[in-house]
Design a protein around this motif. Structure first.
Motif, PDB file in Angstrom:
ATOM      1  N   ASN A  99       0.851  -1.187   0.000  1.00 45.54           N
ATOM      2  CA  ASN A  99       0.000   0.000   0.000  1.00 45.54           C
ATOM      3  C   ASN A  99       0.891   1.242   0.000  1.00 45.54           C
ATOM      4  O   ASN A  99       2.112   1.131   0.081  1.00 45.54           O
ATOM      5  N   LYS A 100       0.276   2.410  -0.076  1.00 47.09           N
ATOM      6  CA  LYS A 100       1.051   3.649  -0.015  1.00 47.09           C
ATOM      7  C   LYS A 100       1.592   3.890   1.384  1.00 47.09           C
ATOM      8  O   LYS A 100       2.665   4.465   1.562  1.00 47.09           O
ATOM      9  N   VAL A 101       0.809   3.483   2.378  1.00 49.54           N
ATOM     10  CA  VAL A 101       1.194   3.624   3.782  1.00 49.54           C
ATOM     11  C   VAL A 101       0.889   2.316   4.485  1.00 49.54           C
ATOM     12  O   VAL A 101       0.268   1.408   3.913  1.00 49.54           O
ATOM     13  N   LEU A 102       1.289   2.187   5.741  1.00 51.61           N
ATOM     14  CA  LEU A 102       1.063   0.970   6.507  1.00 51.61           C
ATOM     15  C   LEU A 102      -0.380   0.936   6.998  1.00 51.61           C
ATOM     16  O   LEU A 102      -0.692   1.284   8.135  1.00 51.61           O
ATOM     17  N   ASP A 103      -1.265   0.496   6.109  1.00 52.44           N
ATOM     18  CA  ASP A 103      -2.699   0.479   6.377  1.00 52.44           C
ATOM     19  C   ASP A 103      -3.297  -0.678   5.586  1.00 52.44           C
ATOM     20  O   ASP A 103      -3.160  -0.741   4.362  1.00 52.44           O
ATOM     21  N   GLY A 104      -3.968  -1.601   6.279  1.00 49.97           N
ATOM     22  CA  GLY A 104      -4.544  -2.764   5.626  1.00 49.97           C
ATOM     23  C   GLY A 104      -5.787  -2.476   4.813  1.00 49.97           C
ATOM     24  O   GLY A 104      -6.211  -3.303   4.002  1.00 49.97           O
ATOM     25  N   TRP A 201       7.262  -0.487  -5.405  1.00 49.33           N
ATOM     26  CA  TRP A 201       6.849  -0.893  -6.752  1.00 49.33           C
ATOM     27  C   TRP A 201       5.944   0.170  -7.346  1.00 49.33           C
ATOM     28  O   TRP A 201       5.090   0.734  -6.653  1.00 49.33           O
ATOM     29  N   GLN A 202       6.139   0.438  -8.628  1.00 52.22           N
ATOM     30  CA  GLN A 202       5.304   1.395  -9.353  1.00 52.22           C
ATOM     31  C   GLN A 202       4.263   0.628 -10.160  1.00 52.22           C
ATOM     32  O   GLN A 202       4.590   0.004 -11.171  1.00 52.22           O
ATOM     33  N   ALA A 203       3.026   0.661  -9.670  1.00 55.08           N
ATOM     34  CA  ALA A 203       1.929   0.044 -10.415  1.00 55.08           C
ATOM     35  C   ALA A 203       1.396   1.067 -11.410  1.00 55.08           C
ATOM     36  O   ALA A 203       1.179   2.231 -11.056  1.00 55.08           O
ATOM     37  N   TYR A 338      11.007   8.641   0.207  1.00 49.81           N
ATOM     38  CA  TYR A 338       9.917   9.276  -0.529  1.00 49.81           C
ATOM     39  C   TYR A 338      10.468  10.472  -1.303  1.00 49.81           C
ATOM     40  O   TYR A 338      11.339  11.201  -0.814  1.00 49.81           O
ATOM     41  N   VAL A 339       9.928  10.690  -2.507  1.00 54.93           N
ATOM     42  CA  VAL A 339      10.344  11.829  -3.339  1.00 54.93           C
ATOM     43  C   VAL A 339       9.094  12.513  -3.895  1.00 54.93           C
ATOM     44  O   VAL A 339       8.107  11.844  -4.236  1.00 54.93           O
ATOM     45  N   ASP A 346       4.044  25.935  -9.459  1.00 54.48           N
ATOM     46  CA  ASP A 346       3.204  25.119  -8.569  1.00 54.48           C
ATOM     47  C   ASP A 346       1.935  24.637  -9.258  1.00 54.48           C
ATOM     48  O   ASP A 346       0.934  24.316  -8.617  1.00 54.48           O
ATOM     49  N   GLY A 347       1.976  24.605 -10.584  1.00 53.95           N
ATOM     50  CA  GLY A 347       0.811  24.142 -11.324  1.00 53.95           C
ATOM     51  C   GLY A 347       0.680  22.641 -11.352  1.00 53.95           C
ATOM     52  O   GLY A 347      -0.428  22.109 -11.474  1.00 53.95           O
ATOM     53  N   ASN A 348       1.819  21.940 -11.253  1.00 51.69           N
ATOM     54  CA  ASN A 348       1.808  20.481 -11.241  1.00 51.69           C
ATOM     55  C   ASN A 348       2.640  19.980 -10.071  1.00 51.69           C
ATOM     56  O   ASN A 348       3.730  20.491  -9.799  1.00 51.69           O
ATOM     57  N   ASN A 349       2.103  18.962  -9.383  1.00 51.63           N
ATOM     58  CA  ASN A 349       2.759  18.393  -8.210  1.00 51.63           C
ATOM     59  C   ASN A 349       2.634  16.873  -8.276  1.00 51.63           C
ATOM     60  O   ASN A 349       1.546  16.351  -8.545  1.00 51.63           O
ATOM     61  N   THR A 350       3.723  16.176  -8.043  1.00 52.89           N
ATOM     62  CA  THR A 350       3.683  14.709  -8.150  1.00 52.89           C
ATOM     63  C   THR A 350       3.088  14.035  -6.926  1.00 52.89           C
ATOM     64  O   THR A 350       2.759  12.857  -6.975  1.00 52.89           O
ATOM     65  N   ASP A 351       2.949  14.777  -5.795  1.00 51.10           N
ATOM     66  CA  ASP A 351       2.656  14.185  -4.492  1.00 51.10           C
ATOM     67  C   ASP A 351       3.813  13.263  -4.102  1.00 51.10           C
ATOM     68  O   ASP A 351       4.711  12.990  -4.897  1.00 51.10           O
ATOM     69  N   TRP A 352       3.780  12.765  -2.879  1.00 55.28           N
ATOM     70  CA  TRP A 352       4.860  11.911  -2.390  1.00 55.28           C
ATOM     71  C   TRP A 352       4.812  10.541  -3.069  1.00 55.28           C
ATOM     72  O   TRP A 352       3.741   9.938  -3.162  1.00 55.28           O
ATOM     73  N   GLN A 353       5.961  10.091  -3.514  1.00 56.17           N
ATOM     74  CA  GLN A 353       6.086   8.782  -4.151  1.00 56.17           C
ATOM     75  C   GLN A 353       7.182   7.988  -3.418  1.00 56.17           C
ATOM     76  O   GLN A 353       8.283   8.508  -3.194  1.00 56.17           O
ATOM     77  N   ALA A 354       6.879   6.757  -3.051  1.00 59.82           N
ATOM     78  CA  ALA A 354       7.862   5.883  -2.398  1.00 59.82           C
ATOM     79  C   ALA A 354       8.736   5.262  -3.481  1.00 59.82           C
ATOM     80  O   ALA A 354       8.264   4.468  -4.281  1.00 59.82           O
TER      81      ALA A 354
END
Length: 361
Positions: A99-104, A201-203, A338-339, A346-354
């Motif tokens: 998952n993106k975070v430790l959450d089931g 992993w990048q899905a 994370y990157v 600031d028109g485009n933002n990738t958000d945090w990616q592991a």
């Protein structure tokens, strides 16, 4: 245990449970001997007794690793290894959570029962105790699935202290993005490794925006505290590398700037900032330095970055940021890298990616 009286010919069953003390050494044998006596000298005793022996296991299970440690694609065969110092058969349940975070919840959350040779897939609700979206036994070609992934159990092979589990995982279309592989194991006496981040992993998902996080080298690494490690990060922009405004790097267990190695590179001033231990991205900062310009260093309670070995370069639509980082002993453990990136307006933002994981030893 004492019984005051029994009728002639009658019997009673007594079960004695012994809890071994914590001071017993690993491998100690506890004997639970059973006997019968009576205070009536004229009684004729005829009894069947049984005793059991238990081996005390103070060893703990160990999550060994995952292959591949990073990559991309809609489906992949993943191999996980778990170890127990007293032999792999002492493992009870081993877990994999993607998952993106430790959450089931809304995750690809799997549990393999070693005694039952059965793989369980938790449903979208995320409760480890069930209900399950499906279960498959070792040797069955069946696939189990929830809204995030479809999984088949390719193999589970034990040898000595190590269990090697291979799973074929296909990610559903709605589960696109950078995902973290968390792994854990538990034995029969409730020793637990806790969750360890061992891969990313990048899905695939829909068309990317103008700016996108590229990759990280190494995708999976380890090193002793105080030892330098170069991290190379790429960020892409379809409008050209000159459109990239800020690149953020956060190394921690979770997306939390507090007590983290939290960095921001501002392209306009060619300056790398290190956020202090309080974790506020707006400052105050533990330090800053211009890249490609000297050997100065910056540091906080978790890491230091050396100007020597750190650099930035651009070509066409890609920027490459190289950071020479040393971690403190207090930051030991498995960490996620994370990157995030955003353009100059600031028109485009990738958000945090592991993008990777690193173990500070």
């Amino acid at each position: 245990m004492t019984y005051s009286s029994l009728a002639p010919g009658s019997s009673v069953t007594v079960t004695a449970v012994v809890a071994p003390g914590a001071s017993l050494a690993d491998g100690s044998v506890v004997d639970n001997d059973v006997g019968v006596t009576s205070d009536d000298p004229n009684a004729s005793l005829s009894a069947t007794s049984a005793s059991t022996s238990s081996i005390v296991l103070n060893g703990v299970p160990v999550t060994v690793g995952e292959q591949p440690a990073s990559g991309s694609g809609s489906n992949q065969a993943f191999t996980f290894q778990f170890s127990h110092p007293d032999g792999y058969l002492n493992l009870g349940v081993v877990n994999v959570l993607v998952n993106k975070v430790l959450d089931g919840r809304n995750a690809c959350y799997l549990a393999y029962s070693v005694p039952a040779s059965t793989l369980y897939l938790v449903d979208d609700g995320g409760d480890a105790g069930g209900p399950y979206a499906g279960a498959v036994q070792l040797g069955s070609p069946s696939t189990i699935q929830n809204s995030q992934c479809a999984v088949s159990l390719a193999s589970a092979v034990g040898s000595g202290t190590t269990l090697t589990l291979t799973l074929n995982i296909a990610f559903q279309a709605g589960f696109g993005g950078n995902r973290i592989f968390y792994v854990a194991a538990q034995d029969f006496v409730a020793h637990n490794t806790n969750w360890q981040a061992l891969g990313v992993w990048q899905a695939p998902f829909g068309a990317p925006g103008a700016i996108a996080v590229g990759g990280l080298t190494p995708g999976r690494g380890s090193g002793s505290s105080g030892t330098s490690q170069q991290f190379q990060i790429t960020v892409n922009d379809t409008k050209g590398a000159g459109d990239i405004g800020v690149v953020n790097v956060l190394i921690n267990n979770f997306i939390d700037g507090r007590n983290a190695c939290y960095l921001a590179y501002a392209t306009a001033s060619n300056t790398l900032f290190l956020v202090d231990d309080a974790g506020d991205a707006g400052g105050p900062f533990a330090g800053s330095m211009v890249l490609n310009g000297g050997n100065a260093g910056i540091q906080n309670g978790q890491c230091s970055v050396n100007g020597s070995g750190s650099s930035v370069s651009s070509a066409a639509n890609q920027m490459t940021l190289t950071l020479n980082i040393s971690f403190t002993a207090a930051f030991a453990g498995n960490r996620v890298v994370y990157v995030a990136g955003r353009d100059r307006t600031d028109g485009n933002n990738t958000d945090w990616q592991a993008l990777g994981t690193f173990t500070v030893q």
